[in-house]
Design an enzyme around this catalytic site. Structure first.
Site: not given
Length: 177
Positions: A7, A39, A51, A130
């Protein structure tokens, strides 16, 4: 810091506004299994944004733990963050969680991880996951070289991250304070 795949979450505080966004992609191995996951959420009477990046079940467990800390400390973001980071580092079951948490209110922002990291950015911009570094770099450039507001900066930075990171898509959950 370990690199979390799965994510991108970005928070930007700019011109008196706080915006946090995440992409909606969920992957299982090398397969995209969901496109519109949420998220990012509001906590503590809608005064705090949080988050996560990492394993979904671990992220939801962290949301619950963090919300409990916020309630215990009456919305004091710094105190709740310090307490969760301490617990996360010392509690045997929490240490196994594979996620990172980004939390913010109008006055403060923190990145929390299971290794005891509790980081507050110098410039009001922080990304995790990521694609977090891509989104942060884009947001910093946009803050420095444009007149865009926080929401537009986050939208543009997340689009750039989605173009670069295979674990990030353009389906955003966006919250603003």
């Amino acid at each position: 810091m370990t690199q979390t795949h799965a994510t991108t979450v970005l928070a930007v505080r700019h011109q008196g506004t706080l915006v946090m966004a995440s992409d909606g992609q969920v992957t299982l191995g090398n397969t995209v299994v969901k496109h519109h996951a949420k998220k990012v959420r509001r906590l503590y009477q809608d005064k705090v944004l949080a988050g996560f990046a990492g394993t979904a079940s671990d992220g939801f467990a962290l949301f619950d733990r963090f919300e409990t800390k916020l309630e215990t400390h009456r919305g004091n973001l710094e105190r709740a963050s310090v307490e969760l980071a301490r617990d996360w580092r010392t509690d045997r079951s929490l240490r196994r969680l594979e996620a990172m948490l980004l939390v913010a209110d109008p006055a403060a922002m923190y990145l929390l991880s299971g290794t005891g990291d509790l980081i507050s950015p110098d410039d009001g911009i922080m990304g995790i996951g990521s694609g977090g570094a891509f989104a942060m770099a884009a947001a910093r450039a946009l803050v420095a070289h444009s007149t865009l507001g926080a929401r537009a900066i986050v939208e543009q930075a997340m689009a750039i991250a989605a173009d670069l990171c295979i674990y990030t898509n353009t389906s955003l959950t966006l919250e603003e304070l």
